[in-house]
Design a protein around this motif. Structure first.
Motif, PDB file in Angstrom:
ATOM      1  N   THR A 138       0.822  -1.207   0.000  1.00 20.42           N
ATOM      2  CA  THR A 138       0.000   0.000   0.000  1.00 20.42           C
ATOM      3  C   THR A 138       0.858   1.260   0.000  1.00 20.42           C
ATOM      4  OG1 THR A 138      -0.132  -0.052   2.411  1.00 20.42           O
ATOM      5  CG2 THR A 138      -1.931  -1.121   1.179  1.00 20.42           C
ATOM      6  N   LYS A 139       2.151   1.095   0.263  1.00 25.93           N
ATOM      7  CA  LYS A 139       3.049   2.251   0.348  1.00 25.93           C
ATOM      8  C   LYS A 139       4.267   2.063  -0.548  1.00 25.93           C
ATOM      9  CE  LYS A 139       1.854   3.464   5.082  1.00 25.93           C
ATOM     10  NZ  LYS A 139       0.852   2.536   5.463  1.00 25.93           N
ATOM     11  N   LEU A 140       4.694   3.135  -1.171  1.00 20.23           N
ATOM     12  CA  LEU A 140       5.882   3.104  -2.022  1.00 20.23           C
ATOM     13  C   LEU A 140       7.099   2.622  -1.240  1.00 20.23           C
ATOM     14  CD1 LEU A 140       7.324   3.636  -4.700  1.00 20.23           C
ATOM     15  CD2 LEU A 140       7.527   6.048  -4.015  1.00 20.23           C
ATOM     16  N   LYS A 141       7.178   2.962   0.017  1.00 24.12           N
ATOM     17  CA  LYS A 141       8.318   2.553   0.852  1.00 24.12           C
ATOM     18  C   LYS A 141       8.466   1.023   0.878  1.00 24.12           C
ATOM     19  CE  LYS A 141      10.264   3.188   5.495  1.00 24.12           C
ATOM     20  NZ  LYS A 141      11.616   3.375   5.062  1.00 24.12           N
ATOM     21  N   GLN A 142       7.354   0.296   0.866  1.00 25.00           N
ATOM     22  CA  GLN A 142       7.409  -1.167   0.846  1.00 25.00           C
ATOM     23  C   GLN A 142       8.056  -1.653  -0.453  1.00 25.00           C
ATOM     24  OE1 GLN A 142       3.092  -1.187   1.589  1.00 25.00           O
ATOM     25  NE2 GLN A 142       3.495  -2.847   3.053  1.00 25.00           N
ATOM     26  N   THR A 143       7.658  -1.054  -1.553  1.00 26.20           N
ATOM     27  CA  THR A 143       8.239  -1.423  -2.844  1.00 26.20           C
ATOM     28  C   THR A 143       9.715  -1.054  -2.875  1.00 26.20           C
ATOM     29  OG1 THR A 143       6.118  -1.179  -3.966  1.00 26.20           O
ATOM     30  CG2 THR A 143       8.089  -1.091  -5.342  1.00 26.20           C
ATOM     31  N   GLN A 144      10.058   0.105  -2.358  1.00 24.26           N
ATOM     32  CA  GLN A 144      11.465   0.523  -2.328  1.00 24.26           C
ATOM     33  C   GLN A 144      12.306  -0.468  -1.525  1.00 24.26           C
ATOM     34  OE1 GLN A 144      10.602   4.470  -0.813  1.00 24.26           O
ATOM     35  NE2 GLN A 144      11.085   5.404  -2.812  1.00 24.26           N
ATOM     36  N   GLU A 145      11.765  -0.960  -0.422  1.00 18.80           N
ATOM     37  CA  GLU A 145      12.506  -1.939   0.388  1.00 18.80           C
ATOM     38  C   GLU A 145      12.705  -3.247  -0.373  1.00 18.80           C
ATOM     39  OE1 GLU A 145      10.193  -2.095   3.989  1.00 18.80           O
ATOM     40  OE2 GLU A 145      11.039  -0.195   4.728  1.00 18.80           O
ATOM     41  N   ARG A 146      11.642  -3.726  -1.047  1.00 25.32           N
ATOM     42  CA  ARG A 146      11.772  -4.975  -1.806  1.00 25.32           C
ATOM     43  C   ARG A 146      12.755  -4.807  -2.958  1.00 25.32           C
ATOM     44  NH1 ARG A 146       6.803  -8.114  -2.872  1.00 25.32           N
ATOM     45  NH2 ARG A 146       7.451  -9.014  -0.909  1.00 25.32           N
ATOM     46  N   ILE A 147      12.626  -3.732  -3.714  1.00 20.89           N
ATOM     47  CA  ILE A 147      13.532  -3.518  -4.846  1.00 20.89           C
ATOM     48  C   ILE A 147      14.951  -3.292  -4.337  1.00 20.89           C
ATOM     49  CG2 ILE A 147      14.063  -2.022  -6.823  1.00 20.89           C
ATOM     50  CD1 ILE A 147      11.697  -4.066  -7.161  1.00 20.89           C
ATOM     51  N   GLY A 148      15.092  -2.686  -3.182  1.00 19.52           N
ATOM     52  CA  GLY A 148      16.416  -2.553  -2.569  1.00 19.52           C
ATOM     53  C   GLY A 148      17.055  -3.916  -2.322  1.00 19.52           C
ATOM     54  N   ARG A 149      16.244  -4.886  -1.904  1.00 19.13           N
ATOM     55  CA  ARG A 149      16.758  -6.253  -1.690  1.00 19.13           C
ATOM     56  C   ARG A 149      17.019  -6.954  -3.023  1.00 19.13           C
ATOM     57  NH1 ARG A 149      12.562  -6.287   2.058  1.00 19.13           N
ATOM     58  NH2 ARG A 149      11.334  -7.721   0.770  1.00 19.13           N
ATOM     59  N   TRP A 150      16.199  -6.676  -4.032  1.00 13.60           N
ATOM     60  CA  TRP A 150      16.354  -7.319  -5.336  1.00 13.60           C
ATOM     61  C   TRP A 150      17.434  -6.663  -6.188  1.00 13.60           C
ATOM     62  CZ3 TRP A 150      10.888  -8.474  -7.777  1.00 13.60           C
ATOM     63  CH2 TRP A 150      10.201  -9.406  -6.981  1.00 13.60           C
ATOM     64  N   ALA A 151      17.766  -5.423  -5.925  1.00 15.13           N
ATOM     65  CA  ALA A 151      18.715  -4.677  -6.773  1.00 15.13           C
ATOM     66  C   ALA A 151      20.035  -5.432  -6.898  1.00 15.13           C
ATOM     67  CB  ALA A 151      18.939  -3.280  -6.215  1.00 15.13           C
ATOM     68  N   GLY A 152      20.472  -5.597  -8.133  1.00 11.55           N
ATOM     69  CA  GLY A 152      21.741  -6.268  -8.390  1.00 11.55           C
ATOM     70  C   GLY A 152      21.681  -7.782  -8.334  1.00 11.55           C
ATOM     71  N   ASN A 153      20.541  -8.351  -7.962  1.00 18.60           N
ATOM     72  CA  ASN A 153      20.400  -9.802  -7.839  1.00 18.60           C
ATOM     73  C   ASN A 153      20.087 -10.393  -9.215  1.00 18.60           C
ATOM     74  OD1 ASN A 153      19.578 -12.448  -7.377  1.00 18.60           O
ATOM     75  ND2 ASN A 153      18.362 -11.949  -5.587  1.00 18.60           N
ATOM     76  N   PRO A 154      20.971 -11.189  -9.776  1.00 16.86           N
ATOM     77  CA  PRO A 154      20.733 -11.730 -11.123  1.00 16.86           C
ATOM     78  C   PRO A 154      19.614 -12.764 -11.176  1.00 16.86           C
ATOM     79  CG  PRO A 154      22.729 -12.652 -10.196  1.00 16.86           C
ATOM     80  CD  PRO A 154      22.262 -11.596  -9.236  1.00 16.86           C
ATOM     81  N   ARG A 155      19.036 -13.115 -10.033  1.00  9.36           N
ATOM     82  CA  ARG A 155      17.897 -14.039 -10.018  1.00  9.36           C
ATOM     83  C   ARG A 155      16.557 -13.302 -10.056  1.00  9.36           C
ATOM     84  NH1 ARG A 155      18.638 -17.456  -4.938  1.00  9.36           N
ATOM     85  NH2 ARG A 155      18.662 -15.339  -4.199  1.00  9.36           N
ATOM     86  N   ARG A 156      16.588 -11.967  -9.993  1.00 11.05           N
ATOM     87  CA  ARG A 156      15.386 -11.136 -10.072  1.00 11.05           C
ATOM     88  C   ARG A 156      15.622 -10.087 -11.147  1.00 11.05           C
ATOM     89  NH1 ARG A 156      14.263 -14.741  -7.509  1.00 11.05           N
ATOM     90  NH2 ARG A 156      13.174 -14.945  -5.540  1.00 11.05           N
ATOM     91  N   LEU A 157      15.032 -10.294 -12.307  1.00 15.30           N
ATOM     92  CA  LEU A 157      15.288  -9.417 -13.438  1.00 15.30           C
ATOM     93  C   LEU A 157      14.087  -8.528 -13.742  1.00 15.30           C
ATOM     94  CD1 LEU A 157      17.052 -11.952 -15.820  1.00 15.30           C
ATOM     95  CD2 LEU A 157      18.109 -10.300 -14.264  1.00 15.30           C
ATOM     96  N   ALA A 158      14.360  -7.253 -13.934  1.00 15.32           N
ATOM     97  CA  ALA A 158      13.337  -6.310 -14.360  1.00 15.32           C
ATOM     98  C   ALA A 158      13.056  -6.544 -15.835  1.00 15.32           C
ATOM     99  CB  ALA A 158      13.831  -4.880 -14.138  1.00 15.32           C
ATOM    100  N   ILE A 159      11.778  -6.495 -16.197  1.00 18.36           N
ATOM    101  CA  ILE A 159      11.375  -6.522 -17.603  1.00 18.36           C
ATOM    102  C   ILE A 159      11.186  -5.065 -18.000  1.00 18.36           C
ATOM    103  CG2 ILE A 159       9.664  -7.268 -19.294  1.00 18.36           C
ATOM    104  CD1 ILE A 159       8.905  -9.533 -17.331  1.00 18.36           C
ATOM    105  N   VAL A 160      12.017  -4.606 -18.931  1.00 19.53           N
ATOM    106  CA  VAL A 160      12.044  -3.193 -19.320  1.00 19.53           C
ATOM    107  C   VAL A 160      11.698  -3.073 -20.805  1.00 19.53           C
ATOM    108  CG1 VAL A 160      13.479  -1.107 -19.416  1.00 19.53           C
ATOM    109  CG2 VAL A 160      13.896  -2.830 -17.630  1.00 19.53           C
TER     110      VAL A 160
END
Length: 169
Positions: A43-65
């Motif tokens: 419900t909050k952007l901060k939650q998404t920022q925390e998850r993406i912070g954990r996923w950032a740089g992780n080659p097992r979690r890829l953004a589709i761009v």
């Protein structure tokens, strides 16, 4: 998978912290998050920022761009199916509602399969909840073969019946 994967319309790459704002609508989508076992939706952007912070740089979690706009529209997850079993991986994915039914997931999954095969992966699993007919139909259309029913206990939600499919690459 440490380098970007490019297709005709997409770039699959590691998440960056600044991707949180673009992927936030997906993580706020109650139905999508329930169907990938990440319920309740944020419900909050901060939650998404925390998850993406954990996923950032992780080659097992890829953004589709999207190549044409550089917009992050979803993700693909590639995990080990079993400990110490490097020739077997498990696939997961989700995409923003506005981008569904346009072939983006098919394009991303096809590219991931090719990359994994070149890297020595022999078996790829894909699972979905029994009630997720769209994902089941997609997985079957990608020539994954049904293996068994299982269960998945989602955090903060309930236990789902999981349909487990496998494909030899």
């Amino acid at each position: 998978m440490t380098k970007n994967i490019e297709t005709e319309r997409l770039i699959l790459r590691c998440f960056l912290p600044e991707d949180a704002l673009q992927i936030h609508p997906l993580f706020c989508d109650d139905e999508a998050m329930r169907l990938v076992g990440m319920y309740p939706a944020f419900t909050k952007l901060k939650q998404t920022q925390e998850r993406i912070g954990r996923w950032a740089g992780n080659p097992r979690r890829l953004a589709i761009v999207l190549k044409n706009s550089n917009k992050v529209i979803g993700y693909v997850a590639v995990d080990s199916r079993e400990e110490k079993c490097e020739d077997t991986k498990e696939l997961g994915f989700a995409i923003n509602e506005k981008c569904r039914r346009k072939g983006y997931i098919r394009e991303a999954v096809t590219a991931i399969q090719e990359t994994l095969k070149m890297g020595g992966v022999k078996y790829l699993w894909a699972c979905c909840f029994e009630e997720n007919a769209a994902s089941e139909n997609f997985i079957r259309s990608m020539d994954f073969k049904f293996q068994k029913r299982g269960t998945y206990a989602a955090i903060n939600d309930r236990t789902y019946v999981s349909l487990e499919f496998m494909k030899e690459l």
